[in-house]
Write an enzyme that holds these catalytic residues in place. Structure first.
Site, short mmCIF file in Angstrom:
data_model
loop_
_atom_site.label_atom_id
_atom_site.label_comp_id
_atom_site.label_asym_id
_atom_site.label_seq_id
_atom_site.Cartn_x
_atom_site.Cartn_y
_atom_site.Cartn_z
N ARG A 46 0.85 -1.20 0.00
CA ARG A 46 0.00 0.00 0.00
C ARG A 46 0.89 1.25 0.00
O ARG A 46 0.62 2.22 -0.68
CB ARG A 46 -0.95 0.01 1.21
N TYR A 98 -16.61 16.77 -15.32
CA TYR A 98 -17.01 15.35 -15.41
C TYR A 98 -18.07 15.05 -14.34
O TYR A 98 -17.93 15.46 -13.19
CB TYR A 98 -15.75 14.49 -15.19
N ASP A 170 -7.59 18.69 -14.38
CA ASP A 170 -7.89 17.34 -14.89
C ASP A 170 -7.48 17.34 -16.37
O ASP A 170 -8.08 18.00 -17.20
CB ASP A 170 -9.39 17.06 -14.72
N LYS A 195 -8.71 6.33 -19.54
CA LYS A 195 -9.00 6.86 -20.87
C LYS A 195 -7.74 6.79 -21.76
O LYS A 195 -7.26 5.70 -22.00
CB LYS A 195 -9.56 8.27 -20.74
C1 LIG Z 1 -13.63 9.25 -16.65
C2 LIG Z 1 -13.22 10.56 -16.13
C3 LIG Z 1 -12.96 10.74 -14.76
C4 LIG Z 1 -13.14 9.62 -13.75
O1 LIG Z 1 -12.21 8.61 -13.94
P1 LIG Z 1 -12.48 7.05 -13.58
O2 LIG Z 1 -11.23 6.39 -14.02
O3 LIG Z 1 -13.70 6.64 -14.36
O4 LIG Z 1 -12.72 6.99 -12.12
C5 LIG Z 1 -12.52 11.99 -14.34
N1 LIG Z 1 -12.38 13.01 -15.21
C6 LIG Z 1 -12.63 12.87 -16.52
C7 LIG Z 1 -12.45 14.03 -17.44
C8 LIG Z 1 -13.06 11.65 -17.03
O5 LIG Z 1 -13.33 11.52 -18.33
#
Ligand SMILES: *Cc1c(COP(=O)(O)O)cnc(C)c1O
Length: 379
Positions: A46, A98, A170, A195
């Site tokens: 961890r 998001y 982000d 992604k």
């Molecule tokens: C999908 C997404 C998230 C969340 O990520 P997860 O891996 O699904 O928890 C956060 N920000 C953006 C822009 C996203 O497309």
């Protein structure tokens, strides 16, 4: 080292023990200690794991940061970063953020006393007007999801600095291949590595990279204390995906540009959202802060019933949430990714019921164009 080389050789690119050119999956929870507290840097997975550490070093290099952290999902990364703040603190957040980020801010973190206000961060006057005495952070997404609104990171970083706010960006939509928020003045960059970084729809993961030792120490403390770490198998899969990030991002963008041109001329499409379009309101800023425009496109077909006709007809665009993978995906933000945002709020933001979002994949673009053409023309 240039970016495409860094994708292959950045971080820890081989195994120091055996010379293996791919970092092994250290599927282990604990490590032998020679004496109490005497170990080789690893005592419990961890706290640290060599496979995760290699990934964390790689993303640190890619985002030009001080230290990287890998989490069990994008939301785990975002939530862990928010744990840097205290009860009574306030955060300003991009308004078409998001859906999951909106949800955690308004349904979970609010209960712990961390409040948030959603503002159009593409307007500096709107940000300044929303700053409160207890505001501690600014949280941006650029380009946004699904309207691809662009925020000027440099300009917002200057506001953040003047008001002593931590700037969090982000960077999921462009990936470090096209945009590096820390170079533009951000303090923390987060990713849903599910992604583009992963890129193959086979791993759920999150990343945070920070720009200072002080933030690194605090975030590592939170990562270890709260425990939402990425496991070694998924860390390895993510490193495998990242090796081809450059070629993928180039090709996603090439395909996206062809599709944008096609949609712009299609009689069934009333509006196309893509930052690469010269008439997109964020086009100029996008050009000055990023090296590419990405592979995400949204377009409006007007009425909600037309949406289903299109969704039911596409063959290569798979109806699914998520984005950034080799396969093209299609979704309806109002009913899928943004369903957790109340309808009145969606309407305010312009996320209409006729809005379709596509994540352009790496199929032959001629097949993608034919597919969209038959789906759009058949109702
Ligand atoms: C999908 C997404 C998230 C969340 O990520 P997860 O891996 O699904 O928890 C956060 N920000 C953006 C822009 C996203 O497309």
């Amino acid at each position: 080292m240039r970016t495409k080389t860094q994708l292959i050789h950045g971080g820890v690119s081989s195994d120091p023990l055996t010379g293996a050119v791919s970092v092994p999956i250290y599927q282990v929870s604990t490590y032998q200690q020679e004496g109490v507290g005497k170990h080789k840097g690893y005592e419990y997975s961890r706290t640290a794991n060599p496979t995760r550490a290699a990934l964390e070093a790689l993303v640190r290099d890619l985002e030009h940061g001080h230290r990287g952290f890998a989490f069990a999902s994008g939301m785990a990364a975002i939530t862990s970063v928010m744990m840097l703040f205290n009860q009574g603190d306030h955060v300003l957040v991009t308004d078409d953020v998001y859906g999951g980020t909106f949800r955690v801010m308004t349904q979970v973190l609010n209960r712990l006393g961390i409040s948030s206000t959603f503002v159009d961060t593409s307007r500096v006057d709107a940000i300044e007007a929303a700053i409160q005495p207890n505001t501690k952070a600014l949280y941006l997404e650029t380009p946004t999801n699904p309207l691809l609104k662009v925020t000027d990171i440099r300009q917002v970083a200057a506001v953040a600095k003047a008001h002593h706010l931590t700037l969090i960006v982000d960077n999921t939509f462009l990936s470090p291949y096209w945009q590096n928020p820390l170079d533009l003045g951000a303090d923390i960059v987060v990713h849903s590595a599910t992604k583009y970084l992963g890129g193959h729809s086979d791993v759920v993961a999150g990343i945070a990279v920070v720009n200072s030792e002080a933030l690194a120490d605090r975030l590592h403390y939170i990562q270890n204390a709260t425990g939402s770490i990425l496991g070694p198998q998924d860390a390895w899969l993510l490193m495998r995906g990242i090796k081809t990030l450059g070629v993928r991002m180039e090709e996603h963008e090439r395909n996206a540009r062809r599709i944008v041109d096609f949609l712009g001329q299609h009689p069934s499409v009333c509006k196309v959202y893509y930052p690469g379009l010269p008439d997109h309101p964020g086009h100029h800023v996008a050009r000055t802060q990023a090296r590419g425009f990405g592979g995400m496109i949204s377009f409006d077909v007007g009425e909600a019933d037309k949406v289903d006709a299109v969704l039911n007809k596409t063959r290569y665009f798979t109806l699914a949430e998520s984005l950034g993978a080799v396969e093209s995906l299609i979704s309806v933000p109002a009913r899928m990714t943004h369903a957790s945002i109340p309808k009145a709020r969606r309407d305010e933001l312009g996320i209409s019921d006729g809005l379709i979002r596509i994540s352009v994949g790496l199929e032959d673009v001629e097949d993608l164009l034919e597919d969209l053409d038959q789906a759009l023309s058949s109702h």
